[in-house]
Scaffold this active site. Structure first.
Site, PDB file in Angstrom:
ATOM      1  N   GLU A 131       4.110  11.052  49.969  1.00 28.33           N
ATOM      2  CA  GLU A 131       3.484   9.797  49.057  1.00 28.33           C
ATOM      3  C   GLU A 131       4.610   8.440  49.221  1.00 28.33           C
ATOM      4  OE1 GLU A 131       3.079  10.865  44.745  1.00 28.33           O
ATOM      5  OE2 GLU A 131       4.223   8.975  44.357  1.00 28.33           O
ATOM      6  N   SER A 187       0.362  16.723  39.849  1.00 34.07           N
ATOM      7  CA  SER A 187       0.202  15.421  40.561  1.00 34.07           C
ATOM      8  C   SER A 187      -1.073  14.571  39.941  1.00 34.07           C
ATOM      9  CB  SER A 187       0.430  15.423  41.958  1.00 34.07           C
ATOM     10  OG  SER A 187       0.264  13.863  42.400  1.00 34.07           O
ATOM     11  N   LYS A 223       5.086  20.533  45.954  1.00 33.47           N
ATOM     12  CA  LYS A 223       4.812  19.403  45.097  1.00 33.47           C
ATOM     13  C   LYS A 223       6.046  18.394  45.635  1.00 33.47           C
ATOM     14  CE  LYS A 223       3.942  16.223  41.974  1.00 33.47           C
ATOM     15  NZ  LYS A 223       4.665  15.441  41.609  1.00 33.47           N
ATOM     16  N   GLY A 244      -0.271  11.676  38.019  1.00 36.98           N
ATOM     17  CA  GLY A 244       0.089  10.628  36.988  1.00 36.98           C
ATOM     18  C   GLY A 244      -0.801  10.671  35.688  1.00 36.98           C
ATOM     19  N   HIS A 255      31.584  21.777  73.803  1.00 39.10           N
ATOM     20  CA  HIS A 255      30.709  22.495  72.878  1.00 39.10           C
ATOM     21  C   HIS A 255      29.762  23.090  73.709  1.00 39.10           C
ATOM     22  CE1 HIS A 255      32.079  21.115  69.108  1.00 39.10           C
ATOM     23  NE2 HIS A 255      31.950  19.909  69.483  1.00 39.10           N
ATOM     24  N   HIS A 305       4.497  16.834  48.858  1.00 37.06           N
ATOM     25  CA  HIS A 305       3.651  15.908  48.206  1.00 37.06           C
ATOM     26  C   HIS A 305       4.261  14.515  48.088  1.00 37.06           C
ATOM     27  CE1 HIS A 305       1.474  13.667  45.146  1.00 37.06           C
ATOM     28  NE2 HIS A 305       0.509  14.120  45.720  1.00 37.06           N
ATOM     29  N   ASN A 306       5.126  14.584  47.427  1.00 32.47           N
ATOM     30  CA  ASN A 306       6.036  13.235  46.928  1.00 32.47           C
ATOM     31  C   ASN A 306       6.488  12.568  48.006  1.00 32.47           C
ATOM     32  OD1 ASN A 306       5.308  14.294  44.450  1.00 32.47           O
ATOM     33  ND2 ASN A 306       7.026  13.504  43.468  1.00 32.47           N
TER      34      ASN A 306
HETATM   35  P1  NBP Z   1       9.682  12.231  31.047  1.00 34.14           P
HETATM   36  O1  NBP Z   1      10.238  12.873  32.317  1.00 34.14           O
HETATM   37  O2  NBP Z   1      10.073  10.754  30.469  1.00 34.14           O
HETATM   38  O3  NBP Z   1      10.379  13.078  29.718  1.00 34.14           O
HETATM   39  C1  NBP Z   1      10.234  12.923  28.531  1.00 34.14           C
HETATM   40  C2  NBP Z   1       9.847  14.103  27.525  1.00 34.14           C
HETATM   41  O4  NBP Z   1      10.746  15.115  27.758  1.00 34.14           O
HETATM   42  C3  NBP Z   1       9.763  13.959  26.102  1.00 34.14           C
HETATM   43  O5  NBP Z   1       8.911  14.582  25.553  1.00 34.14           O
HETATM   44  C4  NBP Z   1      11.014  14.025  25.773  1.00 34.14           C
HETATM   45  O6  NBP Z   1      11.272  14.453  24.213  1.00 34.14           O
HETATM   46  C5  NBP Z   1      11.424  15.347  26.526  1.00 34.14           C
HETATM   47  N1  NBP Z   1      12.715  15.895  26.361  1.00 34.14           N
HETATM   48  C6  NBP Z   1      13.828  15.246  27.145  1.00 34.14           C
HETATM   49 BR1  NBP Z   1      14.060  13.509  27.859  1.00 34.14          BR
HETATM   50  N2  NBP Z   1      15.163  15.879  26.972  1.00 34.14           N
HETATM   51  C7  NBP Z   1      14.642  17.065  26.224  1.00 34.14           C
HETATM   52  C8  NBP Z   1      15.335  18.098  25.751  1.00 34.14           C
HETATM   53  N3  NBP Z   1      16.647  18.425  25.847  1.00 34.14           N
HETATM   54  N4  NBP Z   1      14.708  18.982  24.742  1.00 34.14           N
HETATM   55  C9  NBP Z   1      13.362  18.902  24.691  1.00 34.14           C
HETATM   56  N5  NBP Z   1      12.579  17.936  25.354  1.00 34.14           N
HETATM   57  C10 NBP Z   1      13.337  16.873  25.828  1.00 34.14           C
HETATM   58  O7  NBP Z   1       8.246  12.718  30.880  1.00 34.14           O
HETATM   59  P2  NBP Z   1       6.853  12.466  31.569  1.00 34.14           P
HETATM   60  O8  NBP Z   1       6.925  11.335  32.561  1.00 34.14           O
HETATM   61  O9  NBP Z   1       5.784  12.748  30.938  1.00 34.14           O
HETATM   62  O10 NBP Z   1       7.053  13.453  32.597  1.00 34.14           O
HETATM   63  C11 NBP Z   1       7.398  15.062  32.467  1.00 34.14           C
HETATM   64  C12 NBP Z   1       7.646  15.658  33.663  1.00 34.14           C
HETATM   65  O11 NBP Z   1       6.486  15.630  34.750  1.00 34.14           O
HETATM   66  C13 NBP Z   1       8.791  15.246  34.406  1.00 34.14           C
HETATM   67  O12 NBP Z   1       9.163  16.434  35.105  1.00 34.14           O
HETATM   68  C14 NBP Z   1       8.319  14.516  35.470  1.00 34.14           C
HETATM   69  O13 NBP Z   1       8.944  14.292  36.605  1.00 34.14           O
HETATM   70  C15 NBP Z   1       7.084  14.936  35.853  1.00 34.14           C
HETATM   71  N6  NBP Z   1       5.757  14.060  36.477  1.00 34.14           N
HETATM   72  C16 NBP Z   1       5.663  12.862  35.845  1.00 34.14           C
HETATM   73  C17 NBP Z   1       4.713  12.117  36.246  1.00 34.14           C
HETATM   74  C18 NBP Z   1       4.494  10.854  35.809  1.00 34.14           C
HETATM   75  O14 NBP Z   1       3.596   9.939  36.416  1.00 34.14           O
HETATM   76  N7  NBP Z   1       5.115  10.300  34.730  1.00 34.14           N
HETATM   77  C19 NBP Z   1       3.986  12.462  37.463  1.00 34.14           C
HETATM   78  C20 NBP Z   1       4.041  13.989  37.858  1.00 34.14           C
HETATM   79  C21 NBP Z   1       4.993  14.527  37.279  1.00 34.14           C
HETATM   80  P3  NBP Z   1      11.607  13.214  23.157  1.00 34.14           P
HETATM   81  O15 NBP Z   1      10.045  12.632  22.822  1.00 34.14           O
HETATM   82  O16 NBP Z   1      12.140  14.099  21.909  1.00 34.14           O
HETATM   83  O17 NBP Z   1      12.303  12.334  23.794  1.00 34.14           O
END
Ligand code: NBP
Length: 506
Positions: free
Chosen positions: A213, A134, A206, A136, A476, A209-210
């Site tokens: 949030e 967590s 986690k 971002g 019941h 936590h969300n």
């Molecule tokens: P995203 O959740 O937007 O995912 C994008 C990434 O996943 C890209 O690298 C994409 O590759 C890859 N991807 C996908 Br979509 N399908 C795929 C597949 N079948 N095989 C391989 N790669 C694949 O990215 P993020 O926002 O960085 O979040 C990553 C994780 O962290 C998620 O689970 C998210 O919920 C979690 N999270 C995010 C945040 C935040 O603030 N964003 C905070 C905390 C946790 P590509 O480039 O080839 O499309």
């Protein structure tokens, strides 16, 4: 691998917002890291943009090359979209030659039951591990809160990396240690990470936590909206109030960014404030819904978490709301007098409601540990949320202290510090709730938190009538106040279509 490239200590797959920033954070801490992304151009651009990074970053175009670049046993972090993509990546890694002792860490927002399933499913092929992350973009880059769960033997390999890259807090005050910059990580302090338990434990924490949030954000929005309508303040004035609140008990990342947001001018129409130009429809990615769903499944009252999710659902009905606003009458919000006392009342209402929201989150984890055979240390959980994560707050030091005073605390509200805070703030909390009702302003999180407080402290509830109704229409049965718990009774309730009636044990 060329002779000049040292074997990488760790690999990372998925170079979107989280993956890129976590990779740079890992490199900043002196680990050699190999990175791979499904779309090769994204990886190439990332390597180009970060060619001057002090740590060693190695971009890999194929998974076999990625695996060949890593020291054994390999430690591979996956940060791709949660859901089926995780299984796709694991299958591809196995096809590329991943080995039994290699560790795969899913650091995304995966559903905890998927993590439980994956750890079992892949147990003969690799060591699967789950970890919440967590904070971002900036948290990932300069120090997130990390919530790991899985095989303790696998944790030993991950622990040095996780402890190095996590946010750090001052051991005495629990306050985050600021000042990390590219290539200059924070040294010293207590890392905001700790092993939380086997299989899905980390992802469950986690998720909660969300869920918290969601409530935190909803409560802050309700406070903003109430002050705006009751006191007719503009966003900058409201921003100043939040900035002032951030100096006291409410000191937190979310209050701090709220002050910034409220003071921000619209770049398109600079005479306006940006917040007034943002459409009032909030999105969601599902972790709040999972938290509320888990509460419903386990029968844990977490009404504020559910209300926060429903409030976003209500917000999304923008067009319907606009139409209903013309048709459904309510009392019109009017200016009220006593600006200083109203601001203080809203602050107290926010603090008391926040205590209830966290109490619900911890109750949920308490029940989940029974359900999934985990043993949570709630003080540790609170302590790793003190820095790095979105809900980081001075308040979390108080929760850490509450659970260190009494690790078996039945409910956070019963800790002496929180009991006192609730007693102190409740008159104003009720005043704010009444004002919201009288003025026709929806404040579901404030009201549900108050209902949670009043419901939890009610030695006698109206559920006697519900149980009697259940017995009336569905036989019941009911328990009696003058009999032992577990002894059930039934009455053949008098009704014209049911001639004889009598009380029987059941
Ligand atoms: P995203 O959740 O937007 O995912 C994008 C990434 O996943 C890209 O690298 C994409 O590759 C890859 N991807 C996908 Br979509 N399908 C795929 C597949 N079948 N095989 C391989 N790669 C694949 O990215 P993020 O926002 O960085 O979040 C990553 C994780 O962290 C998620 O689970 C998210 O919920 C979690 N999270 C995010 C945040 C935040 O603030 N964003 C905070 C905390 C946790 P590509 O480039 O080839 O499309």
């Amino acid at each position: 691998m060329s002779d000049s490239v040292k074997p990488a200590d760790v690999g990372l797959i998925g170079l979107a917002v989280m993956g890129k920033n976590l990779a740079l954070n890992i490199a900043d801490h002196g680990f050699n890291i190999a990175v791979f992304n499904r779309t090769t151009a994204v990886m190439q651009e990332f390597i180009r943009e970060n060619s001057s990074t002090p740590g060693q970053l190695t971009g890999c175009e194929t998974l076999p090359l990625f695996l060949a670049t890593l020291k054994k046993p390999r430690v591979i972090i996956i940060l791709v979209k949660a859901g089926p993509a995780i299984d796709t990546v694991v299958s591809q890694l196995l096809a590329a030659g991943l080995e039994k002792d290699d560790l795969v860490i899913d650091a995304g927002n995966s559903l905890w039951t998927d993590t439980i399933r994956r750890e079992k499913q892949y147990s003969t092929q690799l060591k699967f591990f789950g970890s919440g992350v967590s904070g971002g973009e900036l948290g990932a880059r300069f120090g997130p809160s990390l919530m790991p769960g899985g095989d303790p033997a696998a944790w030993k390999h991950l622990e040095p990396i996780w402890r190095a890259i996590a946010a750090k807090v001052d051991p005495k005050t629990g306050q985050p240690i600021p000042g990390a910059a590219p290539g200059k990580p924070v040294t010293g302090g207590v890392p905001c990470t700790a092993y939380l338990g086997p299989d899905g434990a980390g992802h469950y924490v986690k998720m909660v936590h969300n869920g918290i949030e969601y409530v935190d954000m909803q409560l802050i929005s309700e406070a903003y909206y109430l002050l705006k309508h009751l006191l007719k303040l503009n966003p900058a004035e409201l921003g100043d109030i939040f900035a002032q609140w951030n100096q006291g008990d409410l000191d937190s990342y979310l209050i701090e960014i709220t002050a910034d947001i409220l003071r921000q001018r619209d770049p398109v129409k600079p005479r306006k404030f940006l917040v007034d130009m943002v459409l009032d429809a909030a999105g969601q990615k599902g972790t709040g819904k999972w938290t509320a769903g888990s509460a419903l499944d386990m029968g844990v009252p977490a009404n504020s978490i559910a209300e926060a999710v429903f409030a976003r659902c209500m917000s999304a009905l923008k067009e319907e709301r606009v139409s209903a606003a013309r048709q459904l009458k309510g009392s019109k919000p009017a200016r009220v007098s006593g600006k200083t006392s109203i601001i203080e009342a809203v602050r107290q209402a926010l603090y008391c409601s926040k205590i209830c929201a966290y109490a619900q989150g911890f109750q949920l984890m308490r029940q989940a540990q029974e359900e999934y055979h985990w043993t949570f240390d709630f003080g540790t959980i609170a302590s790793i949320w003190r820095g790095g994560c979105i809900i980081r707050a001075r308040f979390l030091q108080k929760i850490t202290q509450a659970y260190s005073r009494n690790p078996a605390l039945t409910n956070l509200m019963l800790d002496p510090y929180f009991k006192k805070a609730l007693a102190k703030g409740q008159r104003q909390w009720r005043q704010v709730a009444s004002l919201a009702i009288q003025q026709g302003i929806a404040a579901p999180a404030f009201l549900s938190a108050l209902a949670y407080y009043d419901g939890y402290r009610a030695a006698v509830s109206p559920a006697n009538l519900i149980q009697a109704q259940r017995d009336y229409f569905g036989a019941h049965t009911y328990e009696r106040l003058d009999a032992a718990r577990g002894e059930f009774f039934h009455l053949d309730w008098p009704h014209p279509q049911r001639p004889q009636h009598q009380t029987t044990g059941a």
